[in-house]
Every structure is written in structure tokens, then in C-alpha cells.
Design a protein around this motif. Sequence first.
Motif, PDB file in Angstrom:
ATOM      1  N   THR A 124       0.837  -1.211  -0.164  1.00 64.25           N
ATOM      2  CA  THR A 124       0.039   0.131   0.008  1.00 64.25           C
ATOM      3  C   THR A 124       0.877   1.294   0.014  1.00 64.25           C
ATOM      4  O   THR A 124       0.473   2.331  -0.716  1.00 64.25           O
ATOM      5  CB  THR A 124      -0.875   0.001   1.105  1.00 64.25           C
ATOM      6  OG1 THR A 124      -1.747  -1.151   1.232  1.00 64.25           O
ATOM      7  CG2 THR A 124      -1.779   1.365   1.178  1.00 64.25           C
ATOM      8  N   PRO A 152       4.199   3.071  -3.426  1.00 62.07           N
ATOM      9  CA  PRO A 152       4.273   4.340  -4.512  1.00 62.07           C
ATOM     10  C   PRO A 152       5.057   5.466  -3.717  1.00 62.07           C
ATOM     11  O   PRO A 152       6.002   5.928  -4.197  1.00 62.07           O
ATOM     12  CB  PRO A 152       2.877   4.606  -4.541  1.00 62.07           C
ATOM     13  CG  PRO A 152       2.160   3.644  -4.704  1.00 62.07           C
ATOM     14  CD  PRO A 152       2.829   2.559  -3.513  1.00 62.07           C
ATOM     15  N   LYS A 190       3.964  -2.982  -9.888  1.00 64.73           N
ATOM     16  CA  LYS A 190       2.574  -2.100 -10.043  1.00 64.73           C
ATOM     17  C   LYS A 190       2.798  -0.470  -9.707  1.00 64.73           C
ATOM     18  O   LYS A 190       2.280   0.404 -10.195  1.00 64.73           O
ATOM     19  CB  LYS A 190       1.827  -2.748  -9.091  1.00 64.73           C
ATOM     20  CG  LYS A 190       0.463  -2.084  -9.238  1.00 64.73           C
ATOM     21  CD  LYS A 190      -0.600  -3.006  -8.183  1.00 64.73           C
ATOM     22  CE  LYS A 190      -1.710  -2.398  -8.189  1.00 64.73           C
ATOM     23  NZ  LYS A 190      -3.085  -3.309  -7.391  1.00 64.73           N
ATOM     24  N   ALA A 191       3.671  -0.307  -8.445  1.00 65.94           N
ATOM     25  CA  ALA A 191       3.779   1.016  -7.991  1.00 65.94           C
ATOM     26  C   ALA A 191       4.523   1.869  -8.896  1.00 65.94           C
ATOM     27  O   ALA A 191       4.253   3.065  -9.144  1.00 65.94           O
ATOM     28  CB  ALA A 191       4.645   0.772  -6.671  1.00 65.94           C
ATOM     29  N   GLU A 235       4.728   1.389 -12.367  1.00 67.93           N
ATOM     30  CA  GLU A 235       3.781   1.654 -13.412  1.00 67.93           C
ATOM     31  C   GLU A 235       2.742   2.793 -12.989  1.00 67.93           C
ATOM     32  O   GLU A 235       2.256   3.840 -13.747  1.00 67.93           O
ATOM     33  CB  GLU A 235       3.035   0.498 -13.792  1.00 67.93           C
ATOM     34  CG  GLU A 235       4.062  -0.453 -14.479  1.00 67.93           C
ATOM     35  CD  GLU A 235       3.430  -1.812 -15.029  1.00 67.93           C
ATOM     36  OE1 GLU A 235       2.109  -1.970 -14.513  1.00 67.93           O
ATOM     37  OE2 GLU A 235       3.961  -2.361 -15.674  1.00 67.93           O
ATOM     38  N   GLN A 236       2.345   2.637 -11.790  1.00 69.76           N
ATOM     39  CA  GLN A 236       1.238   3.553 -11.211  1.00 69.76           C
ATOM     40  C   GLN A 236       2.059   5.168 -11.163  1.00 69.76           C
ATOM     41  O   GLN A 236       1.135   6.182 -11.653  1.00 69.76           O
ATOM     42  CB  GLN A 236       0.811   3.396  -9.815  1.00 69.76           C
ATOM     43  CG  GLN A 236      -0.084   4.278  -9.186  1.00 69.76           C
ATOM     44  CD  GLN A 236      -0.543   3.802  -7.697  1.00 69.76           C
ATOM     45  OE1 GLN A 236      -0.582   2.651  -7.392  1.00 69.76           O
ATOM     46  NE2 GLN A 236      -1.050   4.790  -7.096  1.00 69.76           N
ATOM     47  N   LEU A 237       3.164   5.349 -10.622  1.00 66.59           N
ATOM     48  CA  LEU A 237       3.765   6.625 -10.556  1.00 66.59           C
ATOM     49  C   LEU A 237       4.078   7.304 -11.975  1.00 66.59           C
ATOM     50  O   LEU A 237       3.838   8.304 -12.256  1.00 66.59           O
ATOM     51  CB  LEU A 237       4.993   6.542  -9.740  1.00 66.59           C
ATOM     52  CG  LEU A 237       4.804   6.072  -8.537  1.00 66.59           C
ATOM     53  CD1 LEU A 237       6.563   5.688  -7.637  1.00 66.59           C
ATOM     54  CD2 LEU A 237       4.305   7.394  -7.440  1.00 66.59           C
ATOM     55  N   GLN A 286       2.364   6.524 -14.663  1.00 61.77           N
ATOM     56  CA  GLN A 286       1.125   6.697 -15.373  1.00 61.77           C
ATOM     57  C   GLN A 286       0.531   8.273 -14.731  1.00 61.77           C
ATOM     58  O   GLN A 286      -0.092   9.007 -15.296  1.00 61.77           O
ATOM     59  CB  GLN A 286      -0.216   5.856 -14.980  1.00 61.77           C
ATOM     60  CG  GLN A 286       0.080   4.643 -15.797  1.00 61.77           C
ATOM     61  CD  GLN A 286      -0.908   3.474 -15.592  1.00 61.77           C
ATOM     62  OE1 GLN A 286      -1.611   3.597 -14.401  1.00 61.77           O
ATOM     63  NE2 GLN A 286      -0.691   2.389 -16.277  1.00 61.77           N
ATOM     64  N   GLN A 287       0.844   8.571 -13.539  1.00 57.72           N
ATOM     65  CA  GLN A 287       0.543   9.735 -12.793  1.00 57.72           C
ATOM     66  C   GLN A 287       1.428  10.891 -13.174  1.00 57.72           C
ATOM     67  O   GLN A 287       1.111  12.171 -12.681  1.00 57.72           O
ATOM     68  CB  GLN A 287       0.573   9.331 -11.053  1.00 57.72           C
ATOM     69  CG  GLN A 287      -0.658   8.362 -10.789  1.00 57.72           C
ATOM     70  CD  GLN A 287      -0.525   8.188  -9.096  1.00 57.72           C
ATOM     71  OE1 GLN A 287       0.540   8.337  -8.505  1.00 57.72           O
ATOM     72  NE2 GLN A 287      -1.389   7.661  -8.739  1.00 57.72           N
ATOM     73  N   LYS A 339       4.669  11.190 -12.072  1.00 56.54           N
ATOM     74  CA  LYS A 339       5.398  11.619 -10.970  1.00 56.54           C
ATOM     75  C   LYS A 339       6.843  11.207 -11.213  1.00 56.54           C
ATOM     76  O   LYS A 339       7.792  11.758 -10.670  1.00 56.54           O
ATOM     77  CB  LYS A 339       4.808  11.016  -9.802  1.00 56.54           C
ATOM     78  CG  LYS A 339       3.458  11.597  -9.325  1.00 56.54           C
ATOM     79  CD  LYS A 339       2.933  11.038  -8.116  1.00 56.54           C
ATOM     80  CE  LYS A 339       1.641  11.403  -7.753  1.00 56.54           C
ATOM     81  NZ  LYS A 339       1.391  11.042  -6.119  1.00 56.54           N
ATOM     82  N   TYR A 363      13.113   3.336 -15.026  1.00 60.28           N
ATOM     83  CA  TYR A 363      12.220   4.457 -14.480  1.00 60.28           C
ATOM     84  C   TYR A 363      13.247   5.321 -13.554  1.00 60.28           C
ATOM     85  O   TYR A 363      14.348   5.176 -13.311  1.00 60.28           O
ATOM     86  CB  TYR A 363      11.448   3.678 -13.383  1.00 60.28           C
ATOM     87  CG  TYR A 363      10.477   2.571 -13.838  1.00 60.28           C
ATOM     88  CD1 TYR A 363       8.976   3.223 -14.204  1.00 60.28           C
ATOM     89  CD2 TYR A 363      10.510   1.323 -14.081  1.00 60.28           C
ATOM     90  CE1 TYR A 363       8.234   2.254 -14.832  1.00 60.28           C
ATOM     91  CE2 TYR A 363       9.718   0.539 -14.644  1.00 60.28           C
ATOM     92  CZ  TYR A 363       8.405   1.058 -14.896  1.00 60.28           C
ATOM     93  OH  TYR A 363       7.683   0.100 -15.374  1.00 60.28           O
TER      94      TYR A 363
END
Length: 217
Positions: free
Chosen positions: A10, A13, A49-50, A52-54, A56-57, A59, A71
Amino acid sequence: MSKGRAEAATGAPGILLKYLQEQNRPYSAQDVFGNLQREHGLGKAAVVKALEQLAQQGKIKEKMYGKQKIYFADQDQFDTVNDADLQSLDAKIVTLTAKVQSLQQSCRQMEAELKELSSALTTPEMQKEIQELKKECAGYTERLKNIKAATNHVTPEEKEQVHREKQRYCKEWRKRKRMATELCDAILEGYPKSKKQFFEEVGIETDEDYNVKLPDP
């Protein structure tokens, strides 16, 4: 997934974003997973996952290198560094590099000294060895004293006499051996068997049978 692993996933990120910003260098997902797994208990799936999420956002940034994604932190968030600042940083790097090399040299010297000290005798061991050497020296001193006090020393004249007798006996030995050899050779010219068989039948024993060697003249 365990409760601890779920909590780590959780917060992944935030952990990864802070890590990439602090390091400010490109990493693959595998690199990030390897560097942070032990400290934060992140699983590889959670790391991927984290990231890829960052990305996409917006950041962090991602780029493809062959089949692998890389990255890194968004460079727009960092202040622009002018030439003077770069030169100052380069000078600091040179100074720190020299300091590191000096410290490494000092560490090597200290390690060598430590190794030497570790292999050296301790004070009790040296004291014990000194006592043993003193005892050994005392034994040799007593032995030398006894030798000097003895009255049965061989005089130079007696030694010379023994040497002359040795030479005379060796000369006679050599002469008789030559005569015996010549005699045996003469007999063997007409003897129907081998030299070895002749010696066995007659009962002749040679110096070689007893590993005896005539001394050099």
C-alpha cells in the motif's frame, strides 16, 4: 499475502517515489526491488505495479531500453544547475575522491598492521619463549663447559696419524681389489657360465653386495 506485506504494498508508491528522487538515477524494476526488498519488505509485483502507477500519474518517467523499462525521477522538479555550480560540484568531487583514496590507503595500512600484530606473539607467549631459550642456552653452556674440561681430546698429531693410516689402508684395498678383478677376468675368459654364476659357485662377495664404496683417493 501477509498483513505486513499488504501494508508495504500500500505504501509502495510513496517509498519508490522518494527513493527515485533521492537517488536521481535510472533503475529497472528489478533493481528497485533488489535494493528495497530487505529494508521495506516489498514484493516484486508490488514494485512493478507501484512504478507503473507513478509513471501513469506523471510523477516519474519511464523509457524502454530494448525489452526492459527504465524508471527515473522527473527532472523538471529539480533546479537548473549553472556552469559555476557544476564546476563547484566537480571540485568537491575531486576533493572528496582524494579524501576517499587517502582514507582507503590508511585503512590498508592499518589492516596490514593489524594482521602483523595478530600474528605476533602475545606478551605471555614471548615470556614463555624467553624462558625456554634461556633454558636451552644454559644446556649448551653446560655442554661446552664439559667439552672444554675433558682430557681426552684428540691432538692434531693423532688426527694426522689416523688420516695417514686411512690413506694406507684405502691404497691397499684399492690394490687388492684391482688384483682380484684382474684374476677373475682371466678365469672368466674360459669359464662357460656367467660372471654372476661364477661368483655364486666360488663364494665371492663384492663390495657392491654390501653397498660399500671405496673412498676417493
